[in-house]
Design an enzyme around this catalytic site. Structure first.
Site, PDB file in Angstrom:
ATOM      1  N   CYS A  94       0.851  -1.190   0.000  1.00 55.78           N
ATOM      2  CA  CYS A  94       0.000   0.000   0.000  1.00 55.78           C
ATOM      3  C   CYS A  94       0.893   1.248   0.000  1.00 55.78           C
ATOM      4  O   CYS A  94       1.864   1.316   0.756  1.00 55.78           O
ATOM      5  CB  CYS A  94      -0.893   0.004   1.243  1.00 55.78           C
ATOM      6  SG  CYS A  94      -1.832   1.528   1.382  1.00 55.78           S
ATOM      7  N   GLU A 124       3.374  -5.695   8.911  1.00 59.66           N
ATOM      8  CA  GLU A 124       3.749  -4.329   8.503  1.00 59.66           C
ATOM      9  C   GLU A 124       4.858  -3.795   9.413  1.00 59.66           C
ATOM     10  O   GLU A 124       5.830  -3.196   8.944  1.00 59.66           O
ATOM     11  CB  GLU A 124       2.521  -3.398   8.587  1.00 59.66           C
ATOM     12  CG  GLU A 124       2.877  -1.971   8.229  1.00 59.66           C
ATOM     13  CD  GLU A 124       1.838  -0.946   8.683  1.00 59.66           C
ATOM     14  OE1 GLU A 124       0.641  -1.224   8.576  1.00 59.66           O
ATOM     15  OE2 GLU A 124       2.259   0.128   9.140  1.00 59.66           O
ATOM     16  N   CYS A 193      -2.865   5.917   8.764  1.00 60.57           N
ATOM     17  CA  CYS A 193      -3.627   5.860   7.520  1.00 60.57           C
ATOM     18  C   CYS A 193      -4.956   6.600   7.703  1.00 60.57           C
ATOM     19  O   CYS A 193      -5.729   6.282   8.608  1.00 60.57           O
ATOM     20  CB  CYS A 193      -3.871   4.394   7.183  1.00 60.57           C
ATOM     21  SG  CYS A 193      -5.173   4.154   5.993  1.00 60.57           S
ATOM     22  N   SER A 221      -7.231  -9.084  11.817  1.00 58.65           N
ATOM     23  CA  SER A 221      -7.042  -7.787  11.154  1.00 58.65           C
ATOM     24  C   SER A 221      -6.873  -6.683  12.199  1.00 58.65           C
ATOM     25  O   SER A 221      -7.770  -6.427  13.005  1.00 58.65           O
ATOM     26  CB  SER A 221      -8.263  -7.500  10.269  1.00 58.65           C
ATOM     27  OG  SER A 221      -8.421  -6.116  10.092  1.00 58.65           O
ATOM     28  N   SER A 264     -10.218  -4.595   5.279  1.00 60.39           N
ATOM     29  CA  SER A 264      -9.965  -5.774   4.432  1.00 60.39           C
ATOM     30  C   SER A 264     -11.214  -6.656   4.311  1.00 60.39           C
ATOM     31  O   SER A 264     -11.139  -7.802   3.862  1.00 60.39           O
ATOM     32  CB  SER A 264      -8.808  -6.587   5.024  1.00 60.39           C
ATOM     33  OG  SER A 264      -8.999  -6.779   6.407  1.00 60.39           O
TER      34      SER A 264
HETATM   35  S1  SF4 Z   1      -5.779   0.304   5.814  1.00 59.38           S
HETATM   36 FE1  SF4 Z   1      -4.718   2.103   5.025  1.00 59.38          FE
HETATM   37  S2  SF4 Z   1      -2.570   1.523   5.104  1.00 59.38           S
HETATM   38 FE2  SF4 Z   1      -3.719  -0.376   5.244  1.00 59.38          FE
HETATM   39  S3  SF4 Z   1      -3.919  -1.086   3.127  1.00 59.38           S
HETATM   40 FE3  SF4 Z   1      -5.728   0.140   3.577  1.00 59.38          FE
HETATM   41  S4  SF4 Z   1      -5.243   2.205   2.834  1.00 59.38           S
HETATM   42 FE4  SF4 Z   1      -3.320   1.066   3.039  1.00 59.38          FE
END
Ligand code: SF4
Length: 284
Positions: A94, A124, A193, A221, A264
């Site tokens: 991302c 991450e 984010c 998650s 997600s």
């Molecule tokens: S939650 Fe935010 S940092 Fe994580 S993949 Fe989605 S947009 Fe990217």
């Protein structure tokens, strides 16, 4: 019974972007693998596997020609190992995670000790520590920090992208209070984010008006767990992965139910939860 969806919920731009890129790639190659889950959601992983996008846990398991680096990113060491094995890659890290990786790298290269507000076991955060050349430490409480690292004169602080803004603020404030007297400079870079923040703000607002909040998403998650954490002090909150977990007893004496979902969580999963709620409420 009223069922109200938070205005911001479900798949974020980073996961949608990753899925689009992976689907384009699989159309070219028939089958590709991802190093770890694309995002932390079982249904999403199962759906992708049906289209030929399969997950491997480590480089020894790689069988396909193309390996995808997932939204959570990977450390430079992992990227070097992939290159050494001559495995072709597609990188769907991302862009927001990539910015946090650059912040970690730049702070360490400028001589700062790095503290990451985040879960050290999350992929991450492992990647961010790698970009900091393993000269950083990560924790969710200042008591758990590696004190050798925080003893330097220059201290840089960043956050795992999906953490909660208020918790990051409190963490920074506690760290400054405990170590400011021995430091020459403290640099805080906000690597949170905004997509996650907007989902949290929308969930908090909705939680204030409903009798029950249902948070839908992967148990593993990070951002979905955070949604449940911010809603539960406000109203009764249930955290579920799938529609079949909805229990009719939750709806007793409830007239207004709120729904939110992690970044997600596929749209279909949210729709199935809402259908199940409607079905249960119609049979009451
Ligand atoms: S939650 Fe935010 S940092 Fe994580 S993949 Fe989605 S947009 Fe990217």
């Amino acid at each position: 019974m009223q069922i109200e969806k938070a205005p911001e919920l479900g798949l974020c731009f980073g996961v949608r972007r990753a899925m689009k890129l992976l689907k384009e790639e699989v159309r070219k190659h028939g089958e590709i693998e991802t190093l770890g889950p694309v995002a932390h959601n079982h249904q999403l992983i199962e759906d992708l596997a049906k289209t030929g996008i399969k997950m491997v846990n480590n480089l020894d398991e790689v069988r396909c020609k193309t390996l995808a680096i997932t939204t959570h990113g990977a450390s430079p060491n992992i990227l070097s190992s992939i290159k050494a094995r001559k495995i072709q890659t597609i990188d769907v890290t991302c862009p927001i995670v990539a910015k946090a990786q650059a912040a970690a790298k730049n702070l360490v290269e400028a001589g700062f000790s790095l503290v990451i507000f985040g879960d050290a076991r999350h992929s991450e955060v492992k990647g961010l520590l790698g970009w900091a050349n393993n000269k950083g430490t990560a924790a969710l409480n200042i008591e758990d920090l590696n004190t050798n690292i925080t003893r330097g004169l220059l201290l840089g602080i960043i956050s795992q992208t999906t953490q909660c803004q208020a918790n990051f603020r409190n963490f920074c404030s506690a760290l400054i209070t405990s170590s400011a007297s021995s430091l020459k400079e403290i640099r805080i870079i906000n690597t949170l984010c905004l997509e996650t923040q907007r989902r949290q703000e929308a969930a908090i607002k909705l939680a204030k008006n409903v009798e029950l909040m249902i948070v839908v998403g992967g148990y593993n998650s990070a951002n979905t767990k955070r949604l449940a954490e911010v809603c539960s002090p406000i109203t009764e909150t249930k955290f579920i992965e799938r529609a079949n977990e909805v229990n009719s007893s939750w709806l007793v004496n409830k007239n207004h139910i709120g729904i939110t979902a992690g970044a997600s969580t596929p749209d279909e999963t949210i729709d199935r939860v809402i259908s199940k709620l409607k079905l249960l409420s119609s049979s009451r």
